[in-house]
Design a protein around this motif. Structure first.
Motif, short mmCIF file in Angstrom:
data_model
loop_
_atom_site.label_atom_id
_atom_site.label_comp_id
_atom_site.label_asym_id
_atom_site.label_seq_id
_atom_site.Cartn_x
_atom_site.Cartn_y
_atom_site.Cartn_z
N ALA A 186 0.92 -1.07 -0.12
CA ALA A 186 -0.09 -0.01 0.06
C ALA A 186 0.94 1.24 -0.10
N THR A 187 2.03 1.04 0.29
CA THR A 187 3.05 2.31 0.44
C THR A 187 3.96 2.03 -0.79
N ILE A 188 3.79 2.74 -1.83
CA ILE A 188 4.61 2.47 -3.15
C ILE A 188 5.78 3.33 -3.03
N GLN A 189 7.08 2.76 -3.11
CA GLN A 189 8.34 3.33 -3.17
C GLN A 189 8.96 3.11 -4.28
N ALA A 190 10.03 3.96 -4.57
CA ALA A 190 10.81 4.02 -5.69
C ALA A 190 11.68 2.90 -5.55
N PRO A 191 11.48 1.91 -6.88
CA PRO A 191 12.25 0.67 -6.86
C PRO A 191 13.86 1.14 -7.24
N ILE A 192 14.20 2.27 -7.62
CA ILE A 192 15.63 2.43 -8.27
C ILE A 192 15.91 3.90 -8.04
N ASP A 193 16.96 4.16 -7.95
CA ASP A 193 17.33 5.80 -8.15
C ASP A 193 17.02 6.06 -9.74
N GLY A 194 16.49 7.23 -9.85
CA GLY A 194 16.30 7.76 -11.22
C GLY A 194 15.32 9.14 -11.27
N VAL A 195 14.83 9.33 -12.54
CA VAL A 195 14.14 10.55 -12.93
C VAL A 195 12.60 10.08 -13.08
N THR A 196 11.91 10.90 -12.26
CA THR A 196 10.38 10.35 -12.64
C THR A 196 9.85 11.32 -13.93
N GLY A 197 9.12 10.59 -14.75
CA GLY A 197 8.31 10.99 -15.74
C GLY A 197 6.95 11.73 -15.32
N PHE A 198 6.13 11.62 -16.43
CA PHE A 198 4.77 12.34 -16.23
C PHE A 198 3.81 11.57 -15.06
N ARG A 199 3.13 11.90 -13.99
CA ARG A 199 2.29 11.50 -13.41
C ARG A 199 1.04 11.08 -13.96
N LEU A 200 0.72 9.51 -14.05
CA LEU A 200 -0.31 9.13 -14.76
C LEU A 200 -1.55 8.84 -14.01
N THR A 219 13.40 6.33 -15.02
CA THR A 219 14.57 5.97 -15.72
C THR A 219 15.75 6.36 -15.13
N GLN A 220 16.63 5.53 -15.16
CA GLN A 220 18.03 5.56 -14.02
C GLN A 220 19.02 6.13 -15.37
N VAL A 221 19.54 7.27 -14.86
CA VAL A 221 20.46 8.07 -15.97
C VAL A 221 21.87 8.13 -15.04
N GLU A 222 21.96 7.28 -14.00
CA GLU A 222 23.40 7.52 -13.48
C GLU A 222 23.79 6.09 -13.17
N PRO A 223 24.16 5.42 -13.72
CA PRO A 223 25.16 5.78 -14.96
C PRO A 223 24.10 5.58 -16.02
N ILE A 224 24.63 5.71 -17.24
CA ILE A 224 23.58 5.50 -18.51
C ILE A 224 24.37 4.83 -19.51
#
Length: 400
Positions: A186-200, A219-224
């Protein structure tokens, strides 16, 4: 006698006219000769053609990096579409669109009350079964102490009851673990480090585990990664370089004007694309400054080694003619001569010359459009330098 006397004045007049005409003719000839001499003296002598202004460069010898160019596309190191794993109402959104999030940060909160109730119920059921097994074990202990006063059937039945209740407790613990897991979903957490996109999905909507719409994409951009291609003819050179150690790769803008990041080759694909005759390669970049972004087209420069004693000239010094490649070589008298050459690879603005030139020679770097065979050339001064020289001369004259 009269007739002779009368003729004398006539002859004298005629002779006077002839003398006057002769004097006038001589004066005119003298004036024409003098004017022609002046014109000849005033005509300037023919001047030699002015040297053609060009930019010169030296033929150099030294190490030259082996660089293979390519075109590629930036890809995220990881891409995750965050979806719910339980059903319920979204009470809170914990991120902003385009935000950099870290693993474990809150993204969304689903109403936890139904899952908390299921967890409490599972815990109560376990407590109930633990009390039952405690009582059953006490009865089994009493039957055992009675010895022959208790029947064997009663003792075995009570032992089976204890085992059954013990198994129920294990099942209760599994139910508790499952309920706790559902509550954590019920508590949704970020599974990875990254940048969020549009909220859907917005607050107040009902979501369920079966729906395909994601809450957000991270999307994870560090590294890429950068995925690019190379001709199959270069495969051997790439594999030898990779076997020798890390292979540096530079990512540049698609027009090749700006260097974006530096990384290294990570992967050579396990097969060649037979349709295009190319091999796919993947390079990774730390990308701490986020200069690379998923989906961007880039050009790549992969260094596979070094030529130790390469003879090189600037790229623009190499000219294309009807008989092949050539360069204008400048001799000691500042005259340019066409020299046929053969070239190898080009790196960082310099081209390797494999035949035709020697180190130390002077070649025309820029301005070849006005140069012909045997033409006199001179080093062109930059406009800024000429302007500075004029200002210095003016300042000197004013000081005097």
């Amino acid at each position: 006698m009269r007739s002779e006397q009368g003729a004398d004045p006539t002859r004298r007049r005629r002779g006077g006219w002839l003398l006057a005409l002769a004097i006038m003719a001589g004066a005119g000839g003298a004036y024409a000769w003098h004017h022609r001499e002046q014109a000849t003296a005033a005509k300037p002598a023919a001047r030699a053609p002015a040297p053609v202004p060009v930019t010169l460069a030296q033929v150099e010898q030294g190490p030259l990096a082996k660089v293979l160019g390519g075109l590629g596309t930036v890809q995220a190191y990881n891409t995750v579409q965050v979806r719910t794993r339980v059903d319920g109402e979204i009470l809170k959104i914990g991120f902003r669109e385009g935000q950099v999030v870290r693993k474990g940060e809150l993204l969304a909160q689903i109403d936890p009350r139904p899952f908390q109730a299921a967890l409490d119920q599972a815990r109560a059921k376990k407590a109930q079964d633990e009390a039952n097994v405690k009582n059953a074990r006490a009865d089994l202990e009493r039957y055992t102490k009675l010895g022959d006063y208790a029947s064997r059937q009663q003792t075995e039945t009570q032992g089976a009851t204890v085992n059954q209740l013990t198994a129920q407790i294990a099942g209760d613990q599994a139910a508790i673990d499952n309920a706790a897991t559902q509550l954590s979903y019920a508590t949704i957490q970020a599974p990875i480090d990254g940048v969020t996109g549009f909220r859907l999905i917005d607050v107040g909507n009902i979501v369920n585990a079966a729906q395909q719409t994601a809450i957000v994409t991270i999307t994870q951009v560090e590294p890429i990664f950068v995925v690019y291609t190379a001709p199959e003819e270069q495969l051997g050179e790439v594999m030898r370089a990779l076997a020798a150690g890390p292979v540096p790769v530079e990512a540049w803008s698609s027009d090749g004007m700006a260097k974006l990041s530096e990384g290294r080759l990570d992967l050579v694909n396990n097969q060649v694309d037979t349709a295009t005759g190319t091999i796919r390669l993947k390079a990774s970049f730390a990308n701490k400054d986020h200069a690379l972004w998923p989906g961007v087209s880039v050009s790549t420069k992969m260094r596979t080694g070094t030529i130790p004693d390469a003879v090189t000239v600037p790229d623009d010094a190499v000219q294309h003619g009807p008989k092949g490649l050539y360069a204008f070589v400048v001799d000691d008298q500042s005259r340019a001569h066409m020299q046929p050459i053969t070239v190898g690879r080009s790196t960082d603005g310099r081209t390797q010359v494999t035949a035709g030139l020697s180190p130390g020679q002077t070649v025309v770097w820029r301005g070849q459009s006005r140069v012909q065979e045997g033409a006199s050339v001179a080093e062109a001064k930059p406009a800024g330098a000429a302007h500075s020289a004029d200002n210095a001369a003016l300042a000197s004259s004013e000081a005097r």
